[in-house]
Write a protein that holds these residues in place. Sequence first.
Motif, PDB file in Angstrom:
ATOM      1  N   THR A  25       7.773   3.849  -1.843  1.00  0.00           N
ATOM      2  CA  THR A  25       6.152   3.676  -2.537  1.00  0.00           C
ATOM      3  C   THR A  25       6.394   1.861  -2.476  1.00  0.00           C
ATOM      4  N   PRO A  26       6.803   1.312  -2.833  1.00  0.00           N
ATOM      5  CA  PRO A  26       6.745   0.032  -1.736  1.00  0.00           C
ATOM      6  C   PRO A  26       7.389  -0.355  -1.086  1.00  0.00           C
ATOM      7  N   LEU A  27       8.726   0.430   0.069  1.00  0.00           N
ATOM      8  CA  LEU A  27       7.581   0.286   1.488  1.00  0.00           C
ATOM      9  C   LEU A  27       6.728   0.603   1.877  1.00  0.00           C
ATOM     10  N   ASN A  28       6.144   1.895   2.042  1.00  0.00           N
ATOM     11  CA  ASN A  28       4.819   2.366   2.018  1.00  0.00           C
ATOM     12  C   ASN A  28       3.512   1.253   1.829  1.00  0.00           C
ATOM     13  N   ASN A  29       3.641   0.900   0.970  1.00  0.00           N
ATOM     14  CA  ASN A  29       2.311  -0.657   0.348  1.00  0.00           C
ATOM     15  C   ASN A  29       2.626  -1.780   1.442  1.00  0.00           C
ATOM     16  N   ALA A  30       4.100  -2.096   1.304  1.00  0.00           N
ATOM     17  CA  ALA A  30       4.460  -2.942   2.453  1.00  0.00           C
ATOM     18  C   ALA A  30       3.381  -3.590   3.652  1.00  0.00           C
ATOM     19  N   LEU A  31       3.177  -1.296   4.436  1.00  0.00           N
ATOM     20  CA  LEU A  31       2.850  -1.332   5.005  1.00  0.00           C
ATOM     21  C   LEU A  31       1.233  -1.133   5.688  1.00  0.00           C
ATOM     22  N   ARG A  32       1.153  -0.970   3.983  1.00  0.00           N
ATOM     23  CA  ARG A  32      -0.791  -1.307   4.101  1.00  0.00           C
ATOM     24  C   ARG A  32      -1.228  -2.942   5.115  1.00  0.00           C
ATOM     25  N   GLY A  33      -2.482  -2.158   6.391  1.00  0.00           N
ATOM     26  CA  GLY A  33      -2.857  -3.421   6.683  1.00  0.00           C
ATOM     27  C   GLY A  33      -2.048  -3.303   7.987  1.00  0.00           C
ATOM     28  N   ILE A  34      -1.255  -3.168   7.891  1.00  0.00           N
ATOM     29  CA  ILE A  34       0.211  -3.159   9.479  1.00  0.00           C
ATOM     30  C   ILE A  34       0.071  -4.715  10.025  1.00  0.00           C
ATOM     31  N   PRO A  35       1.161  -5.200   8.446  1.00  0.00           N
ATOM     32  CA  PRO A  35       0.904  -6.805   8.526  1.00  0.00           C
ATOM     33  C   PRO A  35       2.094  -7.141  10.020  1.00  0.00           C
ATOM     34  N   SER A  36       1.557  -7.422  10.527  1.00  0.00           N
ATOM     35  CA  SER A  36       2.859  -8.544  11.999  1.00  0.00           C
ATOM     36  C   SER A  36       4.091  -8.381  11.290  1.00  0.00           C
ATOM     37  N   TYR A  37       4.126  -9.696  10.171  1.00  0.00           N
ATOM     38  CA  TYR A  37       5.386  -9.224   9.355  1.00  0.00           C
ATOM     39  C   TYR A  37       5.726  -8.674   7.634  1.00  0.00           C
ATOM     40  N   ILE A  38       6.865  -8.154   7.430  1.00  0.00           N
ATOM     41  CA  ILE A  38       6.690  -7.914   7.025  1.00  0.00           C
ATOM     42  C   ILE A  38       7.817  -9.319   5.448  1.00  0.00           C
ATOM     43  N   GLY A  39       6.975  -9.669   4.421  1.00  0.00           N
ATOM     44  CA  GLY A  39       8.333 -10.415   3.549  1.00  0.00           C
ATOM     45  C   GLY A  39       9.175  -9.771   2.714  1.00  0.00           C
ATOM     46  N   MET A  40      10.429 -10.347   2.935  1.00  0.00           N
ATOM     47  CA  MET A  40      11.549  -9.679   2.226  1.00  0.00           C
ATOM     48  C   MET A  40      11.608 -10.395   1.227  1.00  0.00           C
ATOM     49  N   SER A  41      11.288 -11.610  -0.050  1.00  0.00           N
ATOM     50  CA  SER A  41      10.594 -11.868  -0.810  1.00  0.00           C
ATOM     51  C   SER A  41      12.394 -11.020  -1.989  1.00  0.00           C
ATOM     52  N   ARG A  42      13.423 -11.956  -2.234  1.00  0.00           N
ATOM     53  CA  ARG A  42      14.953 -11.023  -3.334  1.00  0.00           C
ATOM     54  C   ARG A  42      14.346 -10.892  -4.154  1.00  0.00           C
ATOM     55  N   HIS A  43      13.490 -10.944  -5.117  1.00  0.00           N
ATOM     56  CA  HIS A  43      12.529 -10.464  -6.142  1.00  0.00           C
ATOM     57  C   HIS A  43      11.778  -9.909  -5.446  1.00  0.00           C
ATOM     58  N   GLY A  44      11.617  -9.542  -4.749  1.00  0.00           N
ATOM     59  CA  GLY A  44       9.957  -8.237  -4.739  1.00  0.00           C
ATOM     60  C   GLY A  44      10.743  -6.886  -5.064  1.00  0.00           C
ATOM     61  N   GLU A  45       9.578  -5.983  -5.306  1.00  0.00           N
ATOM     62  CA  GLU A  45       9.712  -3.958  -5.204  1.00  0.00           C
ATOM     63  C   GLU A  45      10.536  -4.506  -3.466  1.00  0.00           C
ATOM     64  N   VAL A  46      10.591  -4.713  -2.112  1.00  0.00           N
ATOM     65  CA  VAL A  46      10.930  -3.526  -1.830  1.00  0.00           C
ATOM     66  C   VAL A  46      11.781  -4.277  -1.062  1.00  0.00           C
ATOM     67  N   CYS A  47      12.731  -5.766  -1.725  1.00  0.00           N
ATOM     68  CA  CYS A  47      13.679  -5.666  -1.280  1.00  0.00           C
ATOM     69  C   CYS A  47      15.269  -4.343  -2.597  1.00  0.00           C
ATOM     70  N   HIS A  48      14.300  -4.699  -3.568  1.00  0.00           N
ATOM     71  CA  HIS A  48      14.889  -3.369  -4.574  1.00  0.00           C
ATOM     72  C   HIS A  48      15.075  -2.474  -4.072  1.00  0.00           C
ATOM     73  N   ALA A  49      13.870  -1.766  -3.618  1.00  0.00           N
ATOM     74  CA  ALA A  49      13.804  -0.626  -3.433  1.00  0.00           C
ATOM     75  C   ALA A  49      14.458  -0.323  -2.189  1.00  0.00           C
ATOM     76  N   LEU A  50      15.145  -1.404  -0.962  1.00  0.00           N
ATOM     77  CA  LEU A  50      16.380  -1.214  -0.245  1.00  0.00           C
ATOM     78  C   LEU A  50      17.103  -1.434  -1.123  1.00  0.00           C
TER      79      LEU A  50
END
Length: 284
Positions: free
Chosen positions: A237-262
């Motif tokens: 779910t966090p990875l799919n949310n990060a891909l919404r809107g097709i951004p050029s880059y995906i932010g990798m904040s240390r405290h973000g949901e994407v980082c925790h999901a990975l």
Amino acid sequence: EYIYFTKVDLADRYWRMIVDPDERWNFAYVMPSAPGVPTRLVVPSALQMGWNESPAYFCATTETALDVAQRWIDDSTTLPEHPMEPLTIPTKPPRRQTSDGPPHQMSAVYVDDFLGACVEDKKGKLLQRTARATLHAIHSVFPPPRPTDPPGTKDPISEKKLAKGDARWATLKEILGYWLDGIYRTVQLPPPRSDDLLKEVAAVLRKKRVPLKRFRSLSGCLQHAARILPSARAFFTPLNNALRGIPSYIGMSRHGEVCHALLDMCHVLRNLASRPTHVSKLVQ
């Protein structure tokens, strides 16, 4: 019952498909050349990779070959021995079916991989019949080299993969990136594949942002690995949310949901590679 697996690969994949002469211009391209050198235009005669219609066109052909093979198997059609057939024979005499009822056999194809799963029948002929029909069906659609072909012409069936034992019937076989066990009914992520994914996740986590193409590739590989993980949908779910809107880059904040999901997926990958998962856990 013991389930035996086999896998027959095609060599050169799309290049086996010769297209209509009028359609070749769809693949034309200009060769890079130095200034002052005459322009060179290449017009390939075979199907090319990277075009939207190529996979469907190619898969329709391999699925046709599969349909031919399955018809021969179901009808117990008498076929001559195939020259490559000895490379499919199990290393040990297979265990035969002990239960009453119809034989257990299925065939499938994924792009250029022809896959088979069988329980050897009571007569001890089903594995041989399945392999023979599959090999003959492939050559009926993708003809083998002829004496008039140029020297070094390769067979459509990958002889390199045959020599490695991919087509040899066995109860433990790597199929489409998973280890399948036909005795204990388990599936497992091969440790080398898990290690490669863990290295890529670690490399991505060291970045402050990741290009969309690289993040999509990683997400796709993780989804493939997680197919053998029960209830894996929430992890993405966090990875799919990060891909919404097709951004050029995906932010990798240390405290973000994407980082925790990975980080969670890293733990899951190690677990999937360290132990097999019974297939009953994957059924809804």
